[in-house]
Design a protein around this motif. Structure first.
Motif, PDB file in Angstrom:
ATOM      1  N   VAL A  87      54.889  27.967  95.793  1.00 51.62           N
ATOM      2  CA  VAL A  87      54.302  27.133  96.848  1.00 51.62           C
ATOM      3  C   VAL A  87      55.324  26.927  97.962  1.00 51.62           C
ATOM      4  N   ILE A  88      56.559  26.667  97.571  1.00 52.59           N
ATOM      5  CA  ILE A  88      57.610  26.471  98.571  1.00 52.59           C
ATOM      6  C   ILE A  88      57.786  27.746  99.391  1.00 52.59           C
ATOM      7  N   LYS A  89      57.759  28.878  98.728  1.00 48.97           N
ATOM      8  CA  LYS A  89      57.936  30.141  99.440  1.00 48.97           C
ATOM      9  C   LYS A  89      56.771  30.398 100.413  1.00 48.97           C
ATOM     10  N   LEU A 107      51.985  20.356 101.494  1.00 49.98           N
ATOM     11  CA  LEU A 107      51.895  21.325 100.401  1.00 49.98           C
ATOM     12  C   LEU A 107      53.299  21.707  99.923  1.00 49.98           C
ATOM     13  N   MET A 108      54.186  21.945 100.880  1.00 44.79           N
ATOM     14  CA  MET A 108      55.572  22.278 100.548  1.00 44.79           C
ATOM     15  C   MET A 108      56.189  21.152  99.707  1.00 44.79           C
ATOM     16  N   HIS A 109      55.929  19.929 100.142  1.00 42.21           N
ATOM     17  CA  HIS A 109      56.520  18.776  99.465  1.00 42.21           C
ATOM     18  C   HIS A 109      55.969  18.604  98.048  1.00 42.21           C
ATOM     19  N   TYR A 110      54.673  18.768  97.881  1.00 41.79           N
ATOM     20  CA  TYR A 110      54.102  18.635  96.527  1.00 41.79           C
ATOM     21  C   TYR A 110      54.593  19.776  95.633  1.00 41.79           C
ATOM     22  N   ILE A 140      64.181  29.025  98.180  1.00 38.48           N
ATOM     23  CA  ILE A 140      65.088  27.949  98.586  1.00 38.48           C
ATOM     24  C   ILE A 140      65.580  28.201 100.003  1.00 38.48           C
ATOM     25  N   HIS A 141      65.823  27.103 100.707  1.00 38.38           N
ATOM     26  CA  HIS A 141      66.363  27.182 102.057  1.00 38.38           C
ATOM     27  C   HIS A 141      65.496  27.992 102.997  1.00 38.38           C
TER      28      HIS A 141
END
Ligand code: SF4
Ligand code: SF4
Ligand code: FES
Lengths: 482, 241
Positions: free
Chosen positions: A162-164, A103-106, A171-172
């Motif tokens: 989504v990344i969060k 999910l993070m990657h998409y 980020i990071h």
């Protein structure tokens, strides 16, 4: 800094300013008859990558390496985690961990592709390559196509959310670690994301349609622009399906025939070799069996769409079929087709996010697994810009003794050189670097989306230095942009 | 030890104290946070870091070692003292190599949390950039001296809580470093991963192996409330009742 290489009596000058600021640097050398003899595209970003992690503990790698690249930190975060899964002796992370990472990657692919297409590429496409520089930027898009620009911003934002939700920060973050992840997806987080995912698919499709319309309107020119034939490399699933997160390596030739397939990460050195050239900081990887001259290849969206047998999400698969028809049974080779392929992937990433968000495994509680320590870990991932290799050696005390990273832009190194050569050939007129030439080189390089700061400079304008030399290497003309 | 009660004044507030307490303890019991680093509730005070410095009847002293006495007038939360504390934290930062974003202790680290609480932006002192190699000779625990603040907690815990002598100081001045009692590094000592010393470090220096940043961002010790909040929360309760 000036280095004299005594055996060749030649001075290699490395400009420290350029090095810090990250210009793309292009040298075009003419032959005796004034035709393009060769071109060199210098990138100077990726030195010393490996040094940062040497001597560090292996479980730190996923959070250290993501600092090395400001453009796609999630890809490094995940590639390092996967390599360190191997080191931690975990061959298969838990379903929750695998799906959180996916999910993070998409999310990352979605936001990165959206940024690329709308902020960086669409001004070139919407206003034409010859439009004045002031016009070819995202502000102009905002003024003339406000709806497109607004959606672009919200698409990016969604990807970042989504990344969060998966890594803790936009980020990071720290979500992924050797053997798994440190969190699952809470029901509330899921609901917020799920509520908008259909819209995200819809907008990705709109972006794709826009890209197709523009491309088809000018197909003859765009198909030829900066184009050449090459091999293509991509990770694919066991059954040949597109898989951006994991799989085995496949390389096809210009006709689409497989050069090799289903190569496991641990064996990459049997298939790929990296050449060092004195004029470039970046290495030139090539396929061993084909040799240095013929063994180079392209990676990234175009390579992935060409190399896979099918895509496992319905809209993207339909689009893939339409796209592949352009090649008439062979791979599509046009440089500008990268954008089209990129938008197909954007749709795919959105469809995948929808699929994952509906999966209860994301609320699972088995986050991390353990195993028997190993001394070597190799893994790869399809970063937005192409295949990314991470290889680590770890000693008995858990310290990293060696790291070898082949980043997407390095994989595309020769291809970008080739694109610049073709464009110089097509557009160099006489002995002068015209605005037009500069613009076209910029547009061509941008299709490959190299991850250097010059490619994503403010307002999408690339920092580019182009030098023209005669057969003996004397400077004839020079232009600087950005 | 008698339990004689007394009253001290901290920043103008009357605080009840018990004989035998330090100023820092009495303040904490009253819900007043005095910044500290080398102090730990389960250890005898070391008095190494001086971050807990307060003014006692007008003169500076470390509150973690100074015993209460009836009528003491203490200054704690003043601009002057906080600036001094911030300067110490800054020095600790430049004396090591602290890359918080890629440190597995980030978010749970007391040094970092103090930096935030005291408003440290960017150290003004020159970075010393010491050269250290990680001691990973032990199977379960490692030391990254780049992140050591020489608080001595590990050394005290080893003696006072574990009945061992694994850690000690070596060298003087800027050259001081945390040492272990074996020429072969930590792996040569009798440290066990279950020892209190193994997990009492306030920073990312002495860590159990293999953890990484295993607590997600948002749930780490200092993600939502600054360091000292647990102590200050007691005060809220007190005032409410
Ligand atoms: S030990 Fe603390 S201050 Fe030092 S790098 Fe780690 S988190 Fe930052
Ligand atoms: S290792 Fe940790 S506990 Fe020991 S002195 Fe250094 S910072 Fe303090
Ligand atoms: S806490 Fe008092 S000297 Fe360190």
């Amino acid at each position: 800094m000036a280095v004299s290489t005594s055996n060749q009596k030649r001075k290699v000058v490395i400009n420290p300013v350029t090095r810090v600021e990250g210009h793309g640097k292009v040298t075009i050398q003419l032959d005796e008859n004034g035709h393009v003899e060769r071109t060199r595209f210098h990138i100077i970003e990726f030195r010393g990558f490996e040094r940062f992690v040497q001597g560090r503990m292996y479980w730190e790698a996923p959070i250290i390496v993501q600092r090395l690249c400001g453009i796609c930190p999630v890809s490094h975060h995940l590639a390092a985690s996967k390599a360190m899964d191997v080191v931690a002796g975990v061959d298969q992370v838990s379903p929750t961990a695998e799906k959180m990472r996916r999910l993070m990657h998409y999310g990352q692919t979605y936001q990165s592709h959206a940024l690329h297409f709308f902020h960086l590429a669409s001004p070139d496409l919407l206003f034409g390559f010859d439009a004045p520089v002031e016009k070819r930027n995202v502000l102009a898009v905002l003024a003339e196509y406000p709806d497109v620009a607004r959606k672009a911003v919200l698409m990016r934002q969604y990807g970042q959310e989504v990344i969060k939700a998966t890594s803790g920060k936009k980020i990071h973050g720290t979500g992924s670690l050797p053997g798994g992840v440190n969190k699952n997806l809470g029901a509330a987080e899921r609901d917020t994301l799920q509520a908008r995912v259909d819209t995200m698919i819809e907008w990705a499709v709109e972006g794709l349609e826009l890209c197709k319309t523009i491309t088809k309107a000018d197909l003859d020119k765009l198909v030829k622009f900066g184009s050449f034939e090459s091999n293509f490399m991509s990770i694919v699933a066991e059954d040949g399906c597109m898989d951006l997160y994991d799989g085995k390596l496949r390389v096809i030739d210009a006709d689409g025939e497989k050069i090799f397939d289903q190569v496991a990460p641990a064996d990459y050195l049997d298939y790929i070799e990296e050449e060092v050239r004195p004029w470039s900081y970046m290495k030139f990887p090539f396929i061993k069996s084909l040799g240095k001259e013929k063994g180079w290849y392209r990676v990234g969206p175009l390579a992935r769409v060409n190399a896979c047998d099918y895509i496992d999400t319905p809209i993207a698969e339909k689009e893939r079929q339409e796209f592949m028809a352009l090649g008439g049974g062979r791979p599509v080779h046009a440089t500008m087709a990268y954008h089209w392929a990129r938008m197909i992937e954007t749709v795919h990433a959105a469809e995948k996010m929808k699929e994952l968000l509906a999966d209860p495994d994301l609320q699972g509680t088995e986050l991390r697994r353990k195993g028997e320590r190993r001394n070597r870990g190799v893994a790869w991932i399809e970063a937005p810009r192409g295949t990314l290799f991470h290889h680590y050696e770890v000693d008995e005390q858990d310290k990293i003794t060696l790291a070898n990273l082949i980043v997407s832009t390095t994989n595309n190194n020769e291809a970008m050189n080739e694109a610049v050569r073709v464009i110089a050939d097509q557009y160099l007129d006489g002995k002068e670097i015209t605005e037009g030439l500069l613009n076209h080189i910029e547009v061509g390089i941008r299709a490959y989306d190299p991850c250097l700061s010059c490619a994503t400079h403010a307002l999408g304008q690339m920092r580019l230095q182009v030098r023209l030399t005669d057969a003996r290497g004397h400077l004839i003309d020079e232009k600087l942009r950005g | 030890m008698s339990n004689e009660k007394m009253t001290i004044l901290i920043d103008g507030v009357a605080v009840e104290a018990t004989e035998g307490q330090t100023i820092l303890q009495a303040a904490a019991d009253a819900g007043i946070y005095i910044p500290r680093l080398c102090n730990h509730k389960d250890l005898l005070p070391g008095g190494h870091c001086r971050i807990c410095t307060v003014k006692i009847n007008g003169r500076p002293g470390s509150s973690c070692t100074f015993p209460v006495a009836d009528g003491l007038v203490i200054e704690n939360d003043t601009d002057e003292l906080n600036a001094m504390r911030r300067a110490i934290v800054e020095m600790l930062f430049v004396e090591g190599n602290h890359y918080c974003p890629s440190c597995e202790a980030s978010g749970n680290c007391e040094l970092q949390a103090l930096g935030y609480r005291l408003g440290m932006i960017n150290p003004e002192y020159p970075y010393q950039e010491p050269k250290n190699e990680i001691d990973a000779t032990h199977d379960d625990v490692y030391i990254d001296r780049d992140r050591c603040v020489l608080c001595g907690r590990c050394a005290r815990a080893s003696v006072q809580l574990d009945g061992k002598r694994v850690f000690g100081f070596d060298g003087r001045g800027l050259g001081t470093r945390i040492a272990v009692n074996s020429p072969d590094g930590l792996g040569g000592t009798n440290l066990s991963v279950d020892d209190r010393a193994a997990t009492i470090c306030p920073t990312g220096c002495l860590r159990v192996k293999g953890q990484g940043p295993d607590i997600p961002v948002g749930q780490r010790a200092y993600d939502s409330t600054p360091i000292g909040s647990d102590i200050e929360r007691k005060q809220t309760v007190k005032q409410a009742t």
